[in-house]
Every structure is written in structure tokens, then in C-alpha cells.
Write a protein that holds these residues in place. Structure first.
Motif, PDB file in Angstrom:
ATOM      1  N   GLU A 141      -0.019  -5.716   5.648  1.00  0.00           N
ATOM      2  CA  GLU A 141      -0.111  -5.394   7.059  1.00  0.00           C
ATOM      3  C   GLU A 141       1.298  -5.396   7.641  1.00  0.00           C
ATOM      4  O   GLU A 141       1.992  -6.414   7.584  1.00  0.00           O
TER       5      GLU A 141
ATOM      6  N   TRP B 137       6.133  -8.001   7.672  1.00  0.00           N
ATOM      7  CA  TRP B 137       4.803  -7.762   7.119  1.00  0.00           C
ATOM      8  C   TRP B 137       4.203  -9.050   6.585  1.00  0.00           C
ATOM      9  O   TRP B 137       4.892 -10.050   6.417  1.00  0.00           O
TER      10      TRP B 137
ATOM     11  N   ARG C 132      -2.478  -8.955   3.066  1.00  0.00           N
ATOM     12  CA  ARG C 132      -3.850  -8.954   3.558  1.00  0.00           C
ATOM     13  C   ARG C 132      -4.801  -8.860   2.377  1.00  0.00           C
ATOM     14  O   ARG C 132      -4.504  -8.197   1.375  1.00  0.00           O
TER      15      ARG C 132
ATOM     16  N   TYR D  55      -1.255  -0.257   8.029  1.00  0.00           N
ATOM     17  CA  TYR D  55      -1.952  -0.892   6.923  1.00  0.00           C
ATOM     18  C   TYR D  55      -1.766  -0.070   5.655  1.00  0.00           C
ATOM     19  O   TYR D  55      -2.110   1.120   5.619  1.00  0.00           O
TER      20      TYR D  55
END
Length: 208
Positions: free
Chosen positions: A8, A197, A200, A3
Motif C-alpha cells: 500500500e 509504503w 498489506r 495499491y
């Protein structure tokens, strides 16, 4: 998962592009030794650089796009400085005996035992912190790379530093490298991955 700010990273879904056996044959075939003394031993690449300068090995291959370096590494006692790695680099300038362009990151570097990332050669941008004290001889799982100039270093699954480079697209090459600076280090279990990825959302929810 890893993270970083607003992202993410799915390390399992990230495609492995290169996962070599750490042998003398691989070291000779796939890597350019630009400085220091390097050898393969018992599944490790071991590098020793005794000068006040860098000793790096560079991949002969290019790895464009969002790249993750995933490996285990340690310093070799009594040394405990400059466990270094680089990506989006052009390699070594032999005429001036220095690295060319690219991102260079490391643990216990910058002369004051800092973890950091710099865009070489002008250190613009760069970031460093003394808040991750590496221990000599301890093996660390390091995952580092960038997503469109959003650079990061994670150690044992936790983010230790990140940096955003607004001019990332001006870096001309995509080699990767491992190295040290006036120290001795060892690397194993290397994987180079194409990062998978997703964004987020970061927000606060008042609970008062």
C-alpha cells in the motif's frame, strides 16, 4: 493511496523531492535534452520526436531509493502513441543514439498501443498489455515507479500494470526522465517523491 501486489503506497506521506515549475528556465537548468524538440509552454513540457526513435529529457539530478513519478500528461493530436517515462536510468548513449540502462514505461507503446514496463536495454524483465487504450489529447494522472524492483504504473489512481525485477540492485544510476517515441506529448504538474509504503495482506475469505 495506491495499491500494488502486497503493498500500500501512501502518496500523501511520500516526501516530495522535486516539484518544479514547468518553465523554460527549469527545462534548461534541470534537464538534459537527449533527443527530439522540447519546449516549455503554459506550464507544460512539450516534446516532439519525428524520427523512428526516442526523444527524452533526463534529470540532471539523481534520485536514489524507492521513487514515485507523479505527473499529468497527454499525447498531442493527431499523435496517440508512446507517452513514455523512465527512472533508475543512466541517461542517453549519444555514440549509439540509444537509451542506456534503466526502467522505461509508457502508454500506447511497443508498436501495438500497449501499456508496459521494460528494463532497458535487454527487455529482461518486461511486461506489456493492450488492455488500457489511451485516447489522444486526454489528460491522464500518471503515477509510476518502483519499490525495490517492484515496478508499477497507475493511471488516474488505478493500477494498470506491474512487474518485479529480481536484479533491480544492479542498475547503477538513479536519474529520471520523460519522453516519447515518434510522437508528440506534453507533461505538467510533475513531482518526484520518495515512496512511503507498508505491506498489506492479501487473502481470500470463503463466503460460500
Amino acid at each position: 493511496m495506491l495499491y500494488i501486489m502486497g503493498k500500500e503506497i501512501d502518496t500523501q506521506a511520500s516526501q516530495t523531492l522535486y516539484a518544479p515549475e514547468m518553465t523554460a528556465e527549469t527545462l534548461e537548468a534541470d534537464w538534459e535534452i537527449s533527443g527530439g524538440n522540447w519546449r516549455a509552454e503554459d506550464g507544460w513540457f512539450i516534446g516532439v520526436c519525428r524520427k523512428d526513435g526516442g526523444g527524452l529529457i533526463y534529470s540532471k539530478a539523481q534520485y536514489p531509493g524507492d521513487i514515485l513519478l507523479d505527473f499529468r500528461a497527454k499525447t498531442i493530436p493527431p499523435c496517440n502513441n508512446d507517452l513514455n517515462f523512465t527512472w533508475k536510468t543512466s541517461g542517453w548513449d549519444y555514440k549509439h543514439d540509444d537509451a542506456i540502462d534503466g526502467y522505461i514505461a509508457g502508454l500506447n507503446g511497443w508498436w501495438e498501443n500497449k501499456v508496459g514496463i521494460e528494463r532497458y536495454p535487454d527487455w529482461s524483465p518486461m511486461t506489456a498489455s493492450p488492455l488500457f487504450p489511451m485516447k489522444s489529447g486526454q489528460v491522464y494522472h500518471i503515477q509510476a515507479g518502483d519499490i525495490a524492483g517492484h515496478c508499477f504504473v497507475c493511471v488516474d489512481g488505478k493500477l494498470v500494470i506491474e512487474m518485479k525485477d529480481p536484479n533491480y540492485s544492479t542498475l547503477p544510476n538513479n536519474r529520471v526522465g520523460l519522453g516519447t517515441y515518434c510522437s508528440q506529448v506534453a507533461f505538467t504538474d510533475l513531482k518526484i517523491k520518495q515512496i512511503s509504503w507498508k505491506p498489506r495482506t492479501l487473502r481470500y475469505i470463503a463466503n460460500f
